[in-house]
Design an enzyme around this catalytic site. Structure first.
Site, PDB file in Angstrom:
ATOM      1  N   ALA A   1       0.835  -1.206   0.000  1.00  0.00           N
ATOM      2  CA  ALA A   1       0.000   0.000   0.000  1.00  0.00           C
ATOM      3  C   ALA A   1       0.868   1.254   0.000  1.00  0.00           C
ATOM      4  CB  ALA A   1      -0.947  -0.019   1.195  1.00  0.00           C
TER       5      ALA A   1
ATOM      6  N   GLU B   1      11.854   6.243  -0.707  1.00  0.00           N
ATOM      7  CA  GLU B   1      12.146   5.452  -1.909  1.00  0.00           C
ATOM      8  C   GLU B   1      13.044   6.245  -2.851  1.00  0.00           C
ATOM      9  OE1 GLU B   1       8.566   3.994  -3.698  1.00  0.00           O
ATOM     10  OE2 GLU B   1       7.826   3.101  -1.841  1.00  0.00           O
TER      11      GLU B   1
ATOM     12  N   HIS C   1       8.686  -1.327  -5.352  1.00  0.00           N
ATOM     13  CA  HIS C   1       7.435  -0.606  -5.617  1.00  0.00           C
ATOM     14  C   HIS C   1       6.911  -0.929  -7.020  1.00  0.00           C
ATOM     15  CE1 HIS C   1       4.995   3.252  -4.525  1.00  0.00           C
ATOM     16  NE2 HIS C   1       4.244   2.350  -5.149  1.00  0.00           N
TER      17      HIS C   1
ATOM     18  N   GLY D   1       3.931  -2.759  -7.444  1.00  0.00           N
ATOM     19  CA  GLY D   1       2.564  -3.235  -7.314  1.00  0.00           C
ATOM     20  C   GLY D   1       1.673  -2.928  -8.500  1.00  0.00           C
TER      21      GLY D   1
END
Length: 318
Positions: free
Chosen positions: A235, A265, A283, A285
């Site tokens: 998330a 990040e 990252h 997703g």
């Protein structure tokens, strides 16, 4: 009309038709020349005269927005999250901020399930053991019959629930706006956070970043979890206190974790890298071709709607 596309995702070949569409709709289109998230200084070098930005993860803080060109009327996030944009500062300057909800929900739900399987079945370690010749056969944990706790039953949380039903999991979910019709259809039980933390074998996060959710996974909540539990975060990074998670993993207070997002990040030189009971991903997703095309088209459509004065339902700072 000048459209600035900063999201590096548009550098992929499958995004070329969207760039052509943007060029057909705008007088000038400028594409991120670096193939990565822009720094603030790089953004400033190319945003003069820009009417709308199809934005990546570069920060639009109050300080940055104070220096934005007067022509800028829209910041259209390529993605669902918009925590990189100061909404109040944008509104004060007359800049609409939009997002693209629903366009990558299936992709993120797929990954969340994949992360559960990867950490519970030791897939990364198994791959490594074959490559290095050690041929270590890991004993994993099944998903069938296990309790899955979903924190946040929005579009992505629902996608996870639907997929988890196929694994015959016992599904629990917390959401302040719990969808009872959906829950009845997919046999999802309503639960408070306390019950999820203390009872579930897998806990997957699908909450937005709000003052009350930042650091929701911390020393106290990790202490409530079963020693055999796995934590999944596909998330938002700020939901997890990574120092507390490191301590919990290192000391065996939970069995394992899988992360796709982080407080900062890209993640570099993290003590989490020292652990073998965690899966870390960069990252990805929402990074499927299908999701990228859907997000890109909606982000461009949002920009055009704002600039033309048309109705746009995805403005998040009205």
């Amino acid at each position: 009309m000048k459209l600035l596309i900063t999201s590096p995702a548009f550098g992929q070949p499958h995004m070329e038709p969207l760039i052509e569409f943007a060029k057909s709709a705008a007088d000038e289109v400028v594409i991120n020349p670096y193939g990565r998230t822009l720094t603030v200084e790089e953004l400033k070098e190319i945003w003069d005269g820009t009417d709308a930005v199809v934005a990546g993860l570069e920060p639009y803080t109050a300080e940055v927005l104070a220096q934005a060109p007067d022509t800028l009327k829209a910041i259209c996030r390529f993605g669902v999250g918009y925590d990189s944009v100061d909404l109040a500062a944008a509104k004060a300057k007359g800049i609409a901020v939009t997002n693209t909800p629903g366009t990558n929900s299936d992709a993120v739900a797929d990954l969340a399930i994949g992360m559960m399987i990867a950490i519970a079945r030791h897939i990364p370690q198994g791959d490594k053991s074959v490559r290095d010749g050690s041929w270590k056969r890991y004993t994993g944990l099944s998903m069938e019959g296990k309790k899955l706790g979903i924190l946040g039953l929005g579009a992505i949380g629902k996608g996870v629930a639907k997929r988890a039903a196929g694994f015959s999991m016992d599904i629990y979910a917390y959401d302040p706006y719990f969808d009872r019709d959906f829950a009845e259809k997919y046999n999802v039980k309503s639960a408070e956070m306390e019950e999820i933390f203390t009872q579930c074998d897998y806990i997957t996060l699908h909450l937005p970043v709000l003052p009350e959710t930042v650091g929701i996974i911390n020393r106290d909540t990790l202490a409530k979890m079963k020693p055999s539990a796995y934590l999944i975060n596909a998330a938002r990074g700020p939901l997890v206190n990574e120092d507390d998670l490191y301590d919990a993993l290192k000391n065996g207070r939970i069995m394992g974790a899988a992360l796709d997002v982080y407080s900062q990040e890209p993640l570099k030189d993290s003590p989490l890298f020292q652990l073998d009971n965690i899966v870390v991903l960069p990252h990805i997703g929402g990074n499927t071709r299908e999701a990228a095309v859907a997000m890109g088209r909606l982000a461009i459509d949002n920009a055009l709607a704002v600039l033309k004065g048309e109705a746009c339902q995805y403005i998040v700072n009205r």
